[in-house]
Design a protein around this motif. Structure first.
Motif, PDB file in Angstrom:
ATOM      1  N   THR A 167       1.772 110.774  -9.368  1.00 35.36           N
ATOM      2  CA  THR A 167       2.587 109.817 -10.110  1.00 35.36           C
ATOM      3  C   THR A 167       2.637 110.284 -11.554  1.00 35.36           C
ATOM      4  O   THR A 167       1.604 110.593 -12.143  1.00 35.36           O
ATOM      5  CB  THR A 167       1.959 108.402 -10.060  1.00 35.36           C
ATOM      6  OG1 THR A 167       1.828 108.009  -8.705  1.00 35.36           O
ATOM      7  CG2 THR A 167       2.813 107.401 -10.810  1.00 35.36           C
ATOM      8  N   ASP A 213      -1.670 100.210 -13.377  1.00 35.79           N
ATOM      9  CA  ASP A 213      -0.680 100.505 -12.347  1.00 35.79           C
ATOM     10  C   ASP A 213      -1.329 101.227 -11.167  1.00 35.79           C
ATOM     11  O   ASP A 213      -1.025 100.935 -10.014  1.00 35.79           O
ATOM     12  CB  ASP A 213       0.455 101.355 -12.932  1.00 35.79           C
ATOM     13  CG  ASP A 213       1.500 101.683 -11.895  1.00 35.79           C
ATOM     14  OD1 ASP A 213       2.172 100.752 -11.404  1.00 35.79           O
ATOM     15  OD2 ASP A 213       1.627 102.871 -11.546  1.00 35.79           O
ATOM     16  N   GLU A 215      -3.448  98.421  -9.309  1.00 32.73           N
ATOM     17  CA  GLU A 215      -2.700  97.299  -8.736  1.00 32.73           C
ATOM     18  C   GLU A 215      -1.536  97.713  -7.842  1.00 32.73           C
ATOM     19  O   GLU A 215      -1.213  96.993  -6.893  1.00 32.73           O
ATOM     20  CB  GLU A 215      -2.189  96.396  -9.850  1.00 32.73           C
ATOM     21  CG  GLU A 215      -3.299  95.693 -10.601  1.00 32.73           C
ATOM     22  CD  GLU A 215      -2.801  94.824 -11.740  1.00 32.73           C
ATOM     23  OE1 GLU A 215      -1.574  94.742 -11.963  1.00 32.73           O
ATOM     24  OE2 GLU A 215      -3.651  94.233 -12.429  1.00 32.73           O
ATOM     25  N   ASN A 216      -0.893  98.848  -8.129  1.00 33.95           N
ATOM     26  CA  ASN A 216       0.310  99.222  -7.384  1.00 33.95           C
ATOM     27  C   ASN A 216       0.147 100.459  -6.509  1.00 33.95           C
ATOM     28  O   ASN A 216       0.696 100.502  -5.411  1.00 33.95           O
ATOM     29  CB  ASN A 216       1.481  99.439  -8.351  1.00 33.95           C
ATOM     30  CG  ASN A 216       1.797  98.188  -9.136  1.00 33.95           C
ATOM     31  OD1 ASN A 216       1.792  97.089  -8.595  1.00 33.95           O
ATOM     32  ND2 ASN A 216       2.047  98.337 -10.415  1.00 33.95           N
ATOM     33  N   GLN A 217      -0.570 101.461  -6.991  1.00 28.82           N
ATOM     34  CA  GLN A 217      -0.701 102.693  -6.217  1.00 28.82           C
ATOM     35  C   GLN A 217      -1.786 102.582  -5.139  1.00 28.82           C
ATOM     36  O   GLN A 217      -1.632 103.102  -4.044  1.00 28.82           O
ATOM     37  CB  GLN A 217      -1.015 103.878  -7.143  1.00 28.82           C
ATOM     38  CG  GLN A 217      -0.001 104.096  -8.237  1.00 28.82           C
ATOM     39  CD  GLN A 217       1.379 104.418  -7.701  1.00 28.82           C
ATOM     40  OE1 GLN A 217       1.520 105.181  -6.764  1.00 28.82           O
ATOM     41  NE2 GLN A 217       2.398 103.818  -8.292  1.00 28.82           N
ATOM     42  N   PRO A 243      -3.673  99.433  -4.127  1.00 30.94           N
ATOM     43  CA  PRO A 243      -4.085  98.021  -4.156  1.00 30.94           C
ATOM     44  C   PRO A 243      -5.168  97.674  -3.143  1.00 30.94           C
ATOM     45  O   PRO A 243      -5.878  96.694  -3.319  1.00 30.94           O
ATOM     46  CB  PRO A 243      -2.784  97.268  -3.851  1.00 30.94           C
ATOM     47  CG  PRO A 243      -1.961  98.238  -3.068  1.00 30.94           C
ATOM     48  CD  PRO A 243      -2.306  99.591  -3.638  1.00 30.94           C
TER      49      PRO A 243
END
Length: 144
Positions: free
Chosen positions: A85, A103, A106-108, A110
Motif C-alpha cells: 500500500t 489505516d 483499521e482497514n488493511q 482489521p
C-alpha cells in the motif's frame, strides 16, 4: 538492502538480528509482519509539449522541466503476501505516519490480532506519535 554494521556497535547488531528473526517467521494472517519505509519524490512539470510517438519512433520529450513541489511516499508492504500500500502525503510529519498506521490497523488488517511493523527509527515512528495525534491503536502493533 543490507547495511554493514559499524565496527563494535553491539546495539546495531542486536537490532539487526531481531529484525532478521522477524523475517524468519512463517506467514500468519492473525499476526502479519508489515514493513514500512518512506521516501520523497520531486514532482516535475513538462516545459515543452512532448512529440507524440509515431510508427518506428517512440515519444520524445525535452529534458527541461519545471519543479512542481515534492511528494512524500509512505509504503507499507507485506513480503509474505506480496501486498503493498502506498500513501502519498505532503510531509514526513508524525500525524501522516500515525494516519498511515491507523489505516493499516483499521482497514488493511482489521482482523489481525497484532501487527509487527518493521521500520527505521525515524523520530516520528513511535507509539508516542500515535498518542500525540489521537490515534489510540498502539495495542494492535508491535514495532521493530
Amino acid at each position: 538492502m543490507w547495511c554493514i554494521a559499524p565496527k563494535e556497535d553491539a546495539g546495531f547488531v542486536c537490532q539487526m538480528e531481531a529484525v532478521l528473526d522477524v523475517y524468519k517467521r512463517p506467514f500468519d494472517a492473525e499476526y502479519p509482519v508489515v514493513c514500512m519505509d518512506e521516501t520523497t519524490k520531486q514532482c516535475t512539470r513538462e516545459v515543452q509539449k512532448p512529440i507524440p510517438a509515431s510508427p518506428g519512433q517512440s515519444e520524445r520529450y525535452d529534458g527541461e522541466y519545471e519543479r512542481n513541489g515534492v511528494a512524500h511516499l509512505m509504503v507499507f508492504y507485506t513480503p509474505l503476501e506480496s501486498r503493498r500500500t502506498v500513501r502519498i502525503a505532503d510531509n514526513h510529519a508524525s500525524g501522516e505516519w500515525a494516519e498511515g498506521v491507523r489505516d493499516l490497523v483499521e482497514n488493511q488488517y482489521p482482523h489481525a490480532k497484532k501487527i509487527t511493523l518493521v521500520m527505521d527509527n525515524l523520530s516520528t515512528h513511535s507509539g508516542a506519535s500515535l498518542y500525540s495525534n489521537g490515534t489510540r491503536i498502539s495495542n494492535h502493533c508491535s514495532y521493530i
